[in-house]
Design an enzyme around this catalytic site. Structure first.
Site, PDB file in Angstrom:
ATOM      1  N   GLU A 122       0.817  -1.210   0.000  1.00 24.77           N
ATOM      2  CA  GLU A 122       0.000   0.000   0.000  1.00 24.77           C
ATOM      3  C   GLU A 122       0.850   1.259   0.000  1.00 24.77           C
ATOM      4  OE1 GLU A 122      -4.068  -1.754   1.847  1.00 24.77           O
ATOM      5  OE2 GLU A 122      -2.830  -0.651   3.230  1.00 24.77           O
ATOM      6  N   CYS A 166       6.238  -7.243   7.131  1.00 25.03           N
ATOM      7  CA  CYS A 166       7.347  -6.757   7.962  1.00 25.03           C
ATOM      8  C   CYS A 166       7.698  -7.833   8.976  1.00 25.03           C
ATOM      9  CB  CYS A 166       6.933  -5.474   8.687  1.00 25.03           C
ATOM     10  SG  CYS A 166       8.278  -4.690   9.602  1.00 25.03           S
TER      11      CYS A 166
END
Ligand code: SAH
Length: 348
Positions: free
Chosen positions: A94, A114
């Site tokens: 995003e 992540c």
């Protein structure tokens, strides 16, 4: 052969030139191709309209063009635009366009997911999938820049690496992308308009200093107490506040630029006067700016936004200690585009 096609975005201008010469094409075409890739990017070789059909065919045969495509766009009441970018392998990241009174900012991602597992962050819940290439990082900026022009007739003024991922764990590609963004061959934006935000990896912060980077550095602090910070951000367990301050002093000495701390105020967790005092004490070691950030809900019952009283008390205390403090109010809340809410879904 065709299975092992190389991503053309990984080639330098000279490498493209060499490829053309060894395939009987003219060297000047390299510049045209490079422009299609970096200055007026297209996502398909067929759109490189000033090249012959044969050359377009040759390129498509030998290379892939792993640009990012806009898969979905949501526009907030406050004009913030959230974009889902689809990558060549179907994964999503995003990016956000944030127009405000005095600046127009693109927030971009550096990784799919992540690995750092910060408790309050939506991206962390996805886990880590993969690093973005330099081309994929760069092309998010280009796409957001085009959308900013189309929708609001506004040029981009700032870029923040504050989307999904930990940029310092994708060091080479992030640096390559920032170099292209500031290069005359790319977008020619001053590195002073770029900010890299990290959860705080001391070794990599020192590397940034050694590499003499010119962009701004922001560090997500969120607590100046080792025990609390380790609970919120597991990365602190092996990278203590002491190691971090040593790296900040090093960075500051080498680059002469002041680092920014981001401090997310979580109700009942890190928003007391005692927390503010600990923060002020920690900050005595180096020149620093502090951005106080509102918590954005990720539907995790453990966290709530700090009350207005605590928020004001916290900010007022820091200001009374003559610290440089900015308050960052949430943007794009109605479309879940605010800090820490970005989480693309993996596609099958
Ligand atoms: N990994 C980098 C950059 C991505 S996160 C970093 O940690 O800095 C960008 C910023 O959003 C960080 O300051 C992060 O702590 C913050 N953030 C994460 N989740 C948030 C949430 N739910 N509300 C507000 N800010 C959040």
């Amino acid at each position: 052969m065709s299975k092992n096609k190389q991503d053309i975005l990984l080639l330098s201008l000279n490498e493209i030139k060499d490829f053309l010469l060894s395939n009987g094409e003219k060297a000047f075409r390299a510049k045209q191709i490079y422009e299609w890739l970096w200055t007026k990017p297209v996502s398909d070789f067929n759109d490189m309209t000033n090249l012959s059909k044969n050359l377009r065919y040759l390129l498509a045969d030998k290379f892939t063009l792993n640009a990012v495509k806009v898969e979905n766009m949501q526009i907030s009441k406050d004009k913030t635009i959230k974009l889902a970018f689809k990558l060549h392998d179907g994964m999503l990241v995003e990016g956000v366009l944030i127009p405000s009174e005095n600046r127009t900012t693109a927030c971009i991602s550096s990784q799919v997911g992540c690995s750092l597992a910060c408790e309050f962050c939506a991206t962390a819940k996805m886990g880590f999938c993969r690093n973005l290439t330099a081309g994929e990082i760069y092309h998010q900026v280009v796409q957001i820049m085009n959308i900013s022009k189309e929708k609001y007739n506004l040029p981009l003024s700032n870029i923040v690496l504050m989307g999904m991922g930990e940029p310092l764990l994708n060091y080479e590609n992030v640096l390559k992308a920032t170099e292209m963004i500031s290069s005359e061959k790319g977008l020619a934006m001053s590195p002073q308009r770029i900010t890299l935000s990290t959860a705080g990896l001391p070794r990599m912060i020192k590397k940034l200093a050694d590499d003499n980077v010119k962009f701004n550095l922001a560090i997500s602090l969120h607590s100046a107490n080792n025990k609390k910070r380790s609970e919120l951000m597991p990365v602190n367990r092996h990278n203590s506040l002491e190691d971090l301050s040593e790296a900040i002093v090093y960075f500051n000495d080498k680059t002469g630029t002041r680092v920014t701390f981001e401090y997310l105020l979580l109700g009942g967790i890190n928003d007391s006067l005692a927390d503010a005092k600990e923060l002020a004490e920690y900050c005595k070691q180096f020149p620093i700016k502090i951005n106080i950030i509102e918590y954005n809900s990720t539907n995790d019952a453990r966290f709530v936004r700090a009350s207005n009283e605590n928020f004001d008390q916290f900010v007022t205390f820091l200001k009374s200690r003559n610290m440089v403090v900015n308050v960052r109010r949430s943007r794009g809340m109605d479309i879940a585009a605010a800090c820490g809410q970005l989480a693309g879904k993996k596609k099958k």
